[in-house]
Structures are given as structure tokens and as C-alpha cells.
Write a protein that holds these residues in place. Structure first.
Motif, PDB file in Angstrom:
ATOM      1  N   GLU A 288     -51.740 -25.190  29.748  1.00 51.29           N
ATOM      2  CA  GLU A 288     -50.573 -24.400  30.223  1.00 51.29           C
ATOM      3  C   GLU A 288     -49.640 -25.291  31.029  1.00 51.29           C
ATOM      4  OE1 GLU A 288     -50.260 -20.398  32.646  1.00 51.29           O
ATOM      5  OE2 GLU A 288     -52.052 -20.376  31.298  1.00 51.29           O
ATOM      6  N   SER A 289     -50.168 -26.045  32.002  1.00 49.76           N
ATOM      7  CA  SER A 289     -49.353 -26.916  32.841  1.00 49.76           C
ATOM      8  C   SER A 289     -48.598 -27.899  32.016  1.00 49.76           C
ATOM      9  CB  SER A 289     -50.202 -27.724  33.838  1.00 49.76           C
ATOM     10  OG  SER A 289     -50.764 -26.937  34.771  1.00 49.76           O
ATOM     11  N   MET A 290     -49.283 -28.491  31.032  1.00 55.81           N
ATOM     12  CA  MET A 290     -48.656 -29.466  30.205  1.00 55.81           C
ATOM     13  C   MET A 290     -47.465 -28.877  29.485  1.00 55.81           C
ATOM     14  SD  MET A 290     -50.865 -32.552  29.691  1.00 55.81           S
ATOM     15  CE  MET A 290     -51.093 -32.768  27.921  1.00 55.81           C
ATOM     16  N   ALA A 291     -47.695 -27.568  29.021  1.00 56.46           N
ATOM     17  CA  ALA A 291     -46.559 -26.881  28.372  1.00 56.46           C
ATOM     18  C   ALA A 291     -45.430 -26.657  29.338  1.00 56.46           C
ATOM     19  CB  ALA A 291     -47.037 -25.549  27.784  1.00 56.46           C
ATOM     20  N   GLN A 292     -45.900 -26.220  30.520  1.00 54.99           N
ATOM     21  CA  GLN A 292     -44.876 -25.959  31.552  1.00 54.99           C
ATOM     22  C   GLN A 292     -44.159 -27.230  31.948  1.00 54.99           C
ATOM     23  OE1 GLN A 292     -46.845 -23.841  34.637  1.00 54.99           O
ATOM     24  NE2 GLN A 292     -46.405 -21.838  33.703  1.00 54.99           N
ATOM     25  N   VAL A 293     -44.883 -28.297  32.098  1.00 58.97           N
ATOM     26  CA  VAL A 293     -44.249 -29.557  32.498  1.00 58.97           C
ATOM     27  C   VAL A 293     -43.229 -29.947  31.463  1.00 58.97           C
ATOM     28  CG1 VAL A 293     -44.696 -32.073  32.730  1.00 58.97           C
ATOM     29  CG2 VAL A 293     -46.045 -30.402  34.016  1.00 58.97           C
ATOM     30  N   LYS A 294     -43.680 -29.731  30.235  1.00 65.44           N
ATOM     31  CA  LYS A 294     -42.750 -30.029  29.173  1.00 65.44           C
ATOM     32  C   LYS A 294     -41.477 -29.230  29.306  1.00 65.44           C
ATOM     33  CE  LYS A 294     -42.723 -30.918  24.331  1.00 65.44           C
ATOM     34  NZ  LYS A 294     -43.086 -30.280  23.075  1.00 65.44           N
ATOM     35  N   ALA A 295     -41.703 -27.810  29.487  1.00 68.34           N
ATOM     36  CA  ALA A 295     -40.540 -26.919  29.711  1.00 68.34           C
ATOM     37  C   ALA A 295     -39.769 -27.350  30.927  1.00 68.34           C
ATOM     38  CB  ALA A 295     -41.017 -25.479  29.850  1.00 68.34           C
ATOM     39  N   GLY A 296     -40.506 -27.662  31.977  1.00 66.39           N
ATOM     40  CA  GLY A 296     -39.882 -28.106  33.259  1.00 66.39           C
ATOM     41  C   GLY A 296     -39.032 -29.323  33.004  1.00 66.39           C
ATOM     42  N   ASN A 297     -39.558 -30.259  32.269  1.00 70.01           N
ATOM     43  CA  ASN A 297     -38.769 -31.443  31.979  1.00 70.01           C
ATOM     44  C   ASN A 297     -37.436 -31.082  31.368  1.00 70.01           C
ATOM     45  OD1 ASN A 297     -39.531 -33.940  32.869  1.00 70.01           O
ATOM     46  ND2 ASN A 297     -41.096 -34.274  31.299  1.00 70.01           N
ATOM     47  N   GLU A 298     -37.545 -30.143  30.401  1.00 62.46           N
ATOM     48  CA  GLU A 298     -36.288 -29.688  29.786  1.00 62.46           C
ATOM     49  C   GLU A 298     -35.350 -29.085  30.812  1.00 62.46           C
ATOM     50  OE1 GLU A 298     -37.335 -27.095  26.539  1.00 62.46           O
ATOM     51  OE2 GLU A 298     -38.404 -28.773  25.543  1.00 62.46           O
ATOM     52  N   HIS A 299     -35.956 -28.199  31.613  1.00 62.32           N
ATOM     53  CA  HIS A 299     -35.159 -27.553  32.677  1.00 62.32           C
ATOM     54  C   HIS A 299     -34.513 -28.578  33.575  1.00 62.32           C
ATOM     55  CE1 HIS A 299     -36.056 -23.499  31.721  1.00 62.32           C
ATOM     56  NE2 HIS A 299     -37.377 -23.538  32.014  1.00 62.32           N
ATOM     57  N   VAL A 300     -35.325 -29.535  33.958  1.00 65.58           N
ATOM     58  CA  VAL A 300     -34.808 -30.557  34.869  1.00 65.58           C
ATOM     59  C   VAL A 300     -33.650 -31.283  34.236  1.00 65.58           C
ATOM     60  CG1 VAL A 300     -35.365 -32.805  35.954  1.00 65.58           C
ATOM     61  CG2 VAL A 300     -36.869 -30.837  36.240  1.00 65.58           C
ATOM     62  N   GLU A 301     -33.869 -31.607  32.915  1.00 66.63           N
ATOM     63  CA  GLU A 301     -32.754 -32.237  32.226  1.00 66.63           C
ATOM     64  C   GLU A 301     -31.510 -31.387  32.363  1.00 66.63           C
ATOM     65  OE1 GLU A 301     -32.614 -35.343  30.510  1.00 66.63           O
ATOM     66  OE2 GLU A 301     -34.581 -35.544  31.498  1.00 66.63           O
ATOM     67  N   ASN A 302     -31.681 -30.071  32.023  1.00 66.44           N
ATOM     68  CA  ASN A 302     -30.546 -29.123  32.131  1.00 66.44           C
ATOM     69  C   ASN A 302     -29.942 -29.105  33.531  1.00 66.44           C
ATOM     70  OD1 ASN A 302     -30.733 -28.411  29.466  1.00 66.44           O
ATOM     71  ND2 ASN A 302     -31.998 -26.589  29.879  1.00 66.44           N
ATOM     72  N   ALA A 303     -30.898 -28.955  34.497  1.00 66.03           N
ATOM     73  CA  ALA A 303     -30.436 -28.894  35.918  1.00 66.03           C
ATOM     74  C   ALA A 303     -29.674 -30.143  36.281  1.00 66.03           C
ATOM     75  CB  ALA A 303     -31.634 -28.717  36.842  1.00 66.03           C
ATOM     76  N   GLY A 304     -30.155 -31.256  35.822  1.00 64.02           N
ATOM     77  CA  GLY A 304     -29.445 -32.517  36.126  1.00 64.02           C
ATOM     78  C   GLY A 304     -28.030 -32.470  35.618  1.00 64.02           C
ATOM     79  N   ASP A 305     -27.921 -31.993  34.393  1.00 62.28           N
ATOM     80  CA  ASP A 305     -26.559 -31.868  33.866  1.00 62.28           C
ATOM     81  C   ASP A 305     -25.691 -30.976  34.768  1.00 62.28           C
ATOM     82  OD1 ASP A 305     -27.300 -33.507  31.873  1.00 62.28           O
ATOM     83  OD2 ASP A 305     -27.554 -31.926  30.325  1.00 62.28           O
ATOM     84  N   LEU A 306     -26.339 -29.817  35.072  1.00 55.38           N
ATOM     85  CA  LEU A 306     -25.594 -28.875  35.937  1.00 55.38           C
ATOM     86  C   LEU A 306     -25.188 -29.532  37.258  1.00 55.38           C
ATOM     87  CD1 LEU A 306     -27.444 -25.470  35.482  1.00 55.38           C
ATOM     88  CD2 LEU A 306     -25.047 -25.941  34.957  1.00 55.38           C
ATOM     89  N   LEU A 307     -26.154 -30.190  37.837  1.00 52.70           N
ATOM     90  CA  LEU A 307     -25.885 -30.840  39.129  1.00 52.70           C
ATOM     91  C   LEU A 307     -24.737 -31.821  39.009  1.00 52.70           C
ATOM     92  CD1 LEU A 307     -29.358 -31.526  40.741  1.00 52.70           C
ATOM     93  CD2 LEU A 307     -27.511 -30.106  41.665  1.00 52.70           C
ATOM     94  N   ASP A 308     -24.730 -32.563  37.960  1.00 57.75           N
ATOM     95  CA  ASP A 308     -23.624 -33.508  37.756  1.00 57.75           C
ATOM     96  C   ASP A 308     -22.297 -32.781  37.732  1.00 57.75           C
ATOM     97  OD1 ASP A 308     -25.156 -35.716  37.858  1.00 57.75           O
ATOM     98  OD2 ASP A 308     -25.435 -35.882  35.666  1.00 57.75           O
ATOM     99  N   LYS A 309     -22.369 -31.674  36.882  1.00 64.77           N
ATOM    100  CA  LYS A 309     -21.143 -30.839  36.838  1.00 64.77           C
ATOM    101  C   LYS A 309     -20.737 -30.374  38.248  1.00 64.77           C
ATOM    102  CE  LYS A 309     -21.304 -28.987  32.141  1.00 64.77           C
ATOM    103  NZ  LYS A 309     -21.857 -27.849  31.370  1.00 64.77           N
ATOM    104  N   ILE A 310     -21.793 -29.876  38.978  1.00 65.32           N
ATOM    105  CA  ILE A 310     -21.528 -29.369  40.344  1.00 65.32           C
ATOM    106  C   ILE A 310     -20.885 -30.447  41.193  1.00 65.32           C
ATOM    107  CG2 ILE A 310     -22.646 -28.669  42.541  1.00 65.32           C
ATOM    108  CD1 ILE A 310     -24.604 -27.057  40.756  1.00 65.32           C
ATOM    109  N   VAL A 311     -21.425 -31.588  41.184  1.00 65.38           N
ATOM    110  CA  VAL A 311     -20.897 -32.670  42.020  1.00 65.38           C
ATOM    111  C   VAL A 311     -19.433 -32.900  41.696  1.00 65.38           C
ATOM    112  CG1 VAL A 311     -21.043 -35.178  42.455  1.00 65.38           C
ATOM    113  CG2 VAL A 311     -23.083 -33.760  42.450  1.00 65.38           C
TER     114      VAL A 311
END
Ligand SMILES: Cc1cc2nc3c(=O)[nH]c(=O)nc-3n(C[C@H](O)[C@H](O)[C@H](O)COP(=O)(O)O)c2cc1C
Lengths: 520, 173
Positions: free
Chosen positions: A416-439
């Protein structure tokens, strides 16, 4: 005058008798030839001679004395009298009459002198008594007594005159005294006076009238004037300075009347003007008050604007700060994300290890279980002695079971964690994009906000200037209000004054015909 | 003086034309009397010359009158006085005497002189009443001196009451 003492009559009678007898004896003797006639004649002649000589001696003595007395009288010595002690008859009559004549002269002179002396001392009652005064003496006594009466009358007249003069002076003095104290009603009672004094007194009274009449009339007119009555005037005819008084009083009233009429006119127009000013200033006051309240409203609006602008400014500043922080946080987020991705990678690695480990645990557990079963079997063979072992074996078996279960769970969780980490990684990627936009956005925002802030500050300055202007205006308006109030008060009191003036002026009663003629 | 004098009660009356004249020295001794004097008083010239004038004194004359009389003439003044006199035979007669001093060239009194006129009946009547009062005052007193004082005071009181002096009073009678 002829009466003699009985003794001297007797003596005279005897002497006559003796003479007659002697003559008769001598005559008889001669006639009868008893005596020689010549001898008889000689005897008679001798007798007569002796008698004559004696008579002559006595007579000449008497006459000498009488002559002396007369001479003394002649020289003014009225003490002289013929003191006749012995002589009778003709000589007695002579001496009595000489003395009587002197007596009357003496009496007359003494009386006259003393009466005149008394008169000169004012004792007029002392007159010469008429008794015993005859003829010219009586006439003279009359004359002297008349003179005394005349003196007395003159004296009395003088005294009366003196009294009259004194009385006149006294009365006039009193009159003048009281007149000098302003009492002109005093008059001199002319009853006790006579002649020219009465005339003088009457004239004085007339003078008083002359003085007091115009004054009284003037007083009457001025008293009316003091009650506001200008309709009266001095009407009688007077002369000189009294006419001057009359003219002065009448002129004063005429002038006053003119002035009053003018004042009446003026005060009416003052009142009108004051009323105008009053209503104008009321209007002005209202408007000023309106202005003032508008200003107040404006001021409070400005205050709100100021507050808003200030708030804007401070909000912008805050937003600026926040956005700066946000930028920072976003940048931090970026860092954290990078770290998270790294962690995630680490977690993935760890998860694989965990999967491996749990697999190991599974193997260990199944072997343990087998071992435990063997042990249990062995223990049951051992009987009683093996009983304890049996229990432990049982325990170990449950543990092994549970470990296996747990490892199973871990594997599931790890997967489960591995799946989540995987999902999390995706999220983080997304969030990073968002954060860049935010900045990026934050940077743009900050720029805007800075603009806003400086605009707001400029606004604040402008607003402050406006506020100052408004305050100024307010002050001026307040001053205006005060001034308008003062103005209105002034107009009010002017109205009041005009009213008062009108009121006062109505005090005067004018001779309307004259007054209108005067002001026309 | 105290000796009773004979009074006949008979009154002698002067005529209007008459004046009784007498002169005295400073002591009041007669130096001259006219015929009217001698006749009315029944004295001869010889009898009166040198005699004191008081030979005529009538007991009804108050002494205070003579006091005033002498005071006046001795001070050089005249006096009028109503006097009742007693003649030699005891008759009496009323006169209005005018007594004056005689002066020498230096103004010194050398003697006195008296003119007497016939008084009016009314005057005599009035003066009799006054003299009676004064005389009563004199007789009432215990001694002559106080009597004289009292009557003198009485005379002045009466004059003061009338508001006149003696001369005015006498000449108005
Ligand atoms: C001029 C002269 C005339 C007088 N005539 C009288 C007179 O007429 N009768 C009289 O009584 N006294 C007369 N007297 C007053 C007498 O001198 C005397 O004073 C008076 O009689 C009173 O008297 P007595 O003092 O003895 O009482 C006369 C005196 C003077 C000087």
C-alpha cells in the motif's frame, strides 16, 4: 395883691390917726391963738420936713435896693429879689410887683430852659405848664410847647421813618435772602408801610412778579417738556432778559421737536434696516450652519476615506509581506518537495527491503511453527515431564503464527505504501508545478501590491491635504458662524435699540402740525 | 417833728393865674417867698426869711417823696411834685411844685427855687391815693428808716408797674 397883714393895717391906721390928730391940734392951736401962727407954721414945716426926710431916707433905700435888683435882673441874675421886710402899702405893692415880674420871668426862663433841655433828650412830655403864665408869657409858653410838640412829632416821624426804613430794609433783605435761595413766592406785606416806602415795597413785589412770572411759565413749559409734552410754549409777553428766556425756552422746544421728529423717522428706518439685517443674518446663519454640517459630514467621510486608504495601505503592506512569505514558503515547499521525493525514493528502497525482510520473517515463522509442532509432539511423548514444553511449544507456535500474520500485514501495508508513495510522487510533481506557478503569481502580486502601496501613500498625502483644507474651511466656517451670530446679535440689539428708541420717542408728544412742518 | 401839729382841715385853693414862688439856700432855708406864698400860708415875709422850708410840712406828705425830691435837686435836676402844705394857722393847700436848682456861672448849685402852680382836682385825687398808700407803708414800719425804705420801694414798684418814670407819671396826672 393888696391884702396886708392885720398888724401892718393897724400900724398904718394908727399912723394916719396920729397925723390927722397932730394936724388938727396944730390947726386948732393956731386958730385959737394959742400958738403964734408963724411958730405953728414953723412947727408944721419942721414936722413935715422931718417926716419928709425920714420918708426920703427910707424911700431912697428901698429904691436903691429895688434898682439894684432890677440891675441884677437886667444882667441876667434871676436870683435877685426885693426882700421887703418892713415897707408896706405902695412900696410893698411895688416890691411885690417887682418880685412878681421877676418871678414870672424866672419861672419862664427856668421852665423854657428845662423844657427845651428835656425835649433835646427826647422827653417831650415835659412841657411848660400854662398855669400862672399870662399874656406874652402865656403866648411864649404856647409857642414853646408847640415847638416841643413839633419836635416830638418830627422825632416820632423820624423814628417812624427810621422804623419804616429799618422795616423796609429788613423785609427787602428777607425777600432778597429768600429770593437768593430760589424762593420767588415771598412777598412783602405792604400793610405796615406808608408813602414812598409802601411804593417801594409794592415795586419790590412787582419786581418779584416780573422775575417769577417768566420763570414760572418757563418751569411749567419745561416740566411738561420733561414729561415729553412738546406742545406747550411760553406765551406771555416779557421784556428784556425775560424775553430772552422765553425765546430760549421756545427755541429749545422747537429745536427739540424737530430733532424728535427726525429721530422718529430715523429710528423707524433704523428699525427697518435692523430687521433686514436681522433676517439676512438669520438666513446667513442657517446657510452657514448647513455649510458647517456639510463640512462636518465631508470631514467624517474624509476620515473614513483616510481610514480606508490607510487600511488599504496597511493591508497592501500586509499582503505584500504575506506574499513575500508565500513566495518564501513556496520556495521552501519546493525544497521540501525535493526532499520528499528523495525521501520517497528512500521509502521505496526501504519498502523493498521491508518486503524482503517480511518474506524472511514468513519463512522464519513457518520453520518455527514446524519446530514448535515437533517440540509439541516430543513433549506429549514425554508425558508429564514434557508438559511444560508442550505449553512453551504452543506459545511459540502462536508467536510464529502471529509473526507470520504481522509480516503478511506489513507486506500488505508496504505494498500500500509503495502505491501511495508512487501516487505521492505524482502529487508532489503536481504540487511542485503548482508551487512554481504560485511563486510566479506571488511575484506579480507583490509588484502590484507595491504599486498599490505607493498609490495609497500618495492618496494619504492627498487626503491629508484635503483634510487640512477641510479643517481650515471648518475653522473659517466656525468663525463665520460666530461672526454671523455676532452679526445677528448685533442686528437683534439694533432692532431692540430701534424699538427702544421708538418707544422713547413716543414719550414725546409733538405738536403734529408744527413737527411735520419742521421735518418737511 | 413827732409833736402833734394842729390841722384846721380847711383847704386853701390857688387861682389859675397864681404862682407860689420860694427860694432856699443849699440847706433848704428860705431866702425868698413871694406874696402869694405869704398870703396862702399866712406867714409874713419876715417870718419866712431864714426859716427851714419844712415849716410848711404837712403830716400827710410821705417822706419818700421828699427823699426823691432832694435826690433830684441835689444832683442838679428839676423835679415836679404834688405837695400838700400846712399854713401857719393849720390850713392846708395842694400845689404842683416845680423845684429846680439855681446855678452860678461855673455851674455850681447855689440854691434852690420852687414854682408852685394850682393842681387839677383830678391830679390831687390821684396823688392823694398814692400818698396814702406810701404813708401807710411808712407808718406800718417799726422804725423810720425801714419805713422810708419800704415806701420808697413801693413808689418805684408802682411806677414800674405803670411802665413810666416818675416825671412822666407826675406830668401826666
Ligand atoms: C426850694 C424848696 C422848696 C420846698 N418847698 C416845700 C414845701 O412847699 N413844702 C414842704 O413840706 N417842703 C418843702 N421843701 C422841702 C423841705 O425842705 C423839707 O425837706 C420837707 O418839708 C421835709 O421835711 P423833713 O425833712 O423835716 O421831714 C422845699 C425844699 C426846697 C429846697
Amino acid at each position: 395883691m393888696t391884702s396886708l397883714s392885720s398888724l401892718s393895717r393897724l400900724k398904718l391906721t394908727l399912723a394916719l390917726l396920729w397925723g390927722v390928730l397932730a394936724l388938727f391940734a396944730l390947726y386948732t392951736a393956731v386958730a385959737h391963738g394959742l400958738i403964734y401962727a408963724p411958730i405953728g407954721f414953723v412947727a408944721l414945716a419942721t414936722g413935715v420936713l422931718v417926716f419928709a426926710l425920714r420918708a426920703h431916707a427910707r424911700l431912697s433905700g428901698f429904691l436903691r435896693e429895688t434898682t439894684e435888683v432890677c440891675a441884677r435882673i437886667r444882667s441876667g441874675d434871676f436870683e435877685a429879689r426885693v426882700i421887703n421886710l418892713d415897707e408896706e402899702d405902695a412900696l410893698r405893692r411895688l416890691s411885690d410887683n417887682v418880685n412878681g415880674a421877676i418871678d414870672i420871668c424866672d419861672a419862664f426862663v427856668r421852665e423854657s430852659l428845662l423844657a427845651m433841655q428835656a425835649a433835646s433828650e427826647g422827653r417831650y412830655y415835659r412841657k411848660i405848664r400854662q398855669e400862672g403864665m399870662l399874656g406874652m408869657f402865656s403866648h411864649s409858653v404856647d409857642g414853646i410847647n408847640r415847638a416841643i410838640d413839633f419836635l416830638k412829632e418830627k422825632d416820632e416821624a423820624d423814628a417812624r421813618n427810621k422804623r419804616m426804613v429799618a422795616l423796609t430794609i429788613e423785609r427787602i433783605r428777607m425777600l432778597v435772602e429768600s429770593a437768593s435761595h430760589g424762593n420767588l413766592d415771598e412777598r412783602i406785606e405792604s400793610d405796615g408801610f406808608e408813602g414812598e416806602y409802601q411804593e417801594l415795597v409794592t415795586n419790590m413785589n412787582g419786581l418779584m412778579e416780573t422775575i417769577s412770572d417768566p420763570l414760572k411759565e418757563s418751569i411749567r413749559v419745561l416740566e411738561k417738556l420733561s414729561e415729553g409734552d412738546l406742545t406747550d410754549e411760553v406765551r406771555e409777553r416779557y421784556e428784556g432778559v425775560f424775553d430772552d428766556i422765553k425765546q430760549a425756552v421756545n427755541n429749545t422746544i422747537a429745536r427739540l421737536e424737530r430733532i424728535v421728529a427726525e429721530i422718529q423717522l430715523a429710528s423707524t428706518s433704523v428699525k427697518d434696516s435692523a430687521d433686514g439685517i436681522s433676517s439676512a443674518s438669520l438666513d446667513l446663519s442657517r446657510r452657514t450652519e448647513n455649510q458647517s454640517s456639510s463640512l462636518a459630514q465631508t470631514a467624517s467621510a474624509m476620515e473614513q476615506i483616510t481610514a480606508t486608504v490607510e487600511q488599504n495601505t496597511s493591508s497592501a503592506r500586509m499582503v505584500n509581506e504575506v506574499s513575500l512569505k508565500a513566495k518564501e514558503v513556496a520556495l521552501q515547499g519546493r525544497q521540501v518537495m525535493k526532499e520528499a521525493v528523495e525521501s520517497m525514493t528512500l521509502i521505496s528502497a526501504s519498502s523493498e527491503k521491508i518486503a524482503h525482510i517480511s518474506h524472511l520473517i514468513d519463512e522464519i515463522a513457518s520453520q518455527t511453527n514446524l519446530l514448535a509442532i515437533n517440540a509439541a509432539v516430543e513433549a506429549s511423548r514425554a508425558g508429564e515431564a514434557g508438559r511444560g514444553f508442550a505449553v512453551v511449544a504452543e506459545e511459540v507456535r502462536s508467536l510464529a503464527r502471529r509473526s507470520s500474520e504481522a509480516s503478511k500485514e506489513i507486506r500488505a501495508l508496504n505494498q500500500e505504501s509503495m502505491a501511495q508513495v508512487k501516487a505521492g510522487n505524482e502529487h508532489v510533481e503536481n504540487a511542485g508545478d503548482l508551487l512554481d506557478k504560485i511563486v510566479g503569481s506571488v511575484a506579480a502580486l507583490t509588484e502590484r501590491i507595491t504599486e498599490i502601496t505607493s498609490a495609497s501613500e500618495e492618496q494619504t498625502i492627498g487626503i491629508n491635504e484635503i483634510n487640512a483644507a477641510i479643517a481650515n474651511m471648518d475653522q473659517v466656517t466656525q468663525e463665520n458662524v460666530t461672526m454671523v451670530k455676532q452679526n445677528s446679535d448685533a442686528a437683534g440689539s439694533l432692532t431692540e435699540l430701534a424699538d427702544d428708541l421708538n418707544q422713547l420717542i413716543t414719550f414725546f408728544q409733538l405738536d403734529t402740525a408744527r413737527a411735520s412742518a419742521a421735518t418737511a | 417833728m413827732a409833736k402833734e401839729l394842729y390841722l384846721s382841715g380847711k383847704e386853701r385853693v390857688m387861682t389859675d393865674d397864681e404862682i407860689i414862688v420860694s427860694k432856699t439856700n443849699l440847706k433848704g432855708h428860705i431866702t425868698y417867698g413871694n406874696d402869694v406864698f405869704c398870703n396862702i400860708a399866712d406867714y409874713s415875709t419876715k417870718e419866712i426869711i431864714g426859716a427851714p422850708h419844712s415849716i410848711l410840712r404837712h403830716p400827710e406828705m410821705p417822706r419818700c417823696v421828699f427823699k426823691l425830691f432832694w435826690e433830684r435837686i441835689e444832683s442838679g435836676r428839676e423835679i415836679f411834685a404834688y405837695v400838700v402844705n400846712r399854713g401857719k394857722e393849720g390850713d392846708h393847700y395842694w400845689v404842683l411844685a416845680h423845684v429846680t436848682p439855681s446855678f452860678d456861672a461855673n455851674g455850681k448849685i447855689t440854691g434852690y427855687h420852687s414854682n408852685r402852680r394850682k393842681p387839677t382836682d383830678a391830679a390831687v385825687k390821684a396823688i392823694k391815693a398814692l400818698y396814702a398808700t406810701l404813708l401807710a407803708e411808712e407808718r406800718k414800719a417799726s422804725d423810720r428808716k425801714t419805713g422810708l425804705q419800704n415806701s420808697d420801694q413801693r413808689l418805684h414798684a408802682i411806677l414800674q408797674e405803670k411802665g413810666v418814670d416818675y416825671d412822666e407819671f407826675v406830668l401826666a396826672l
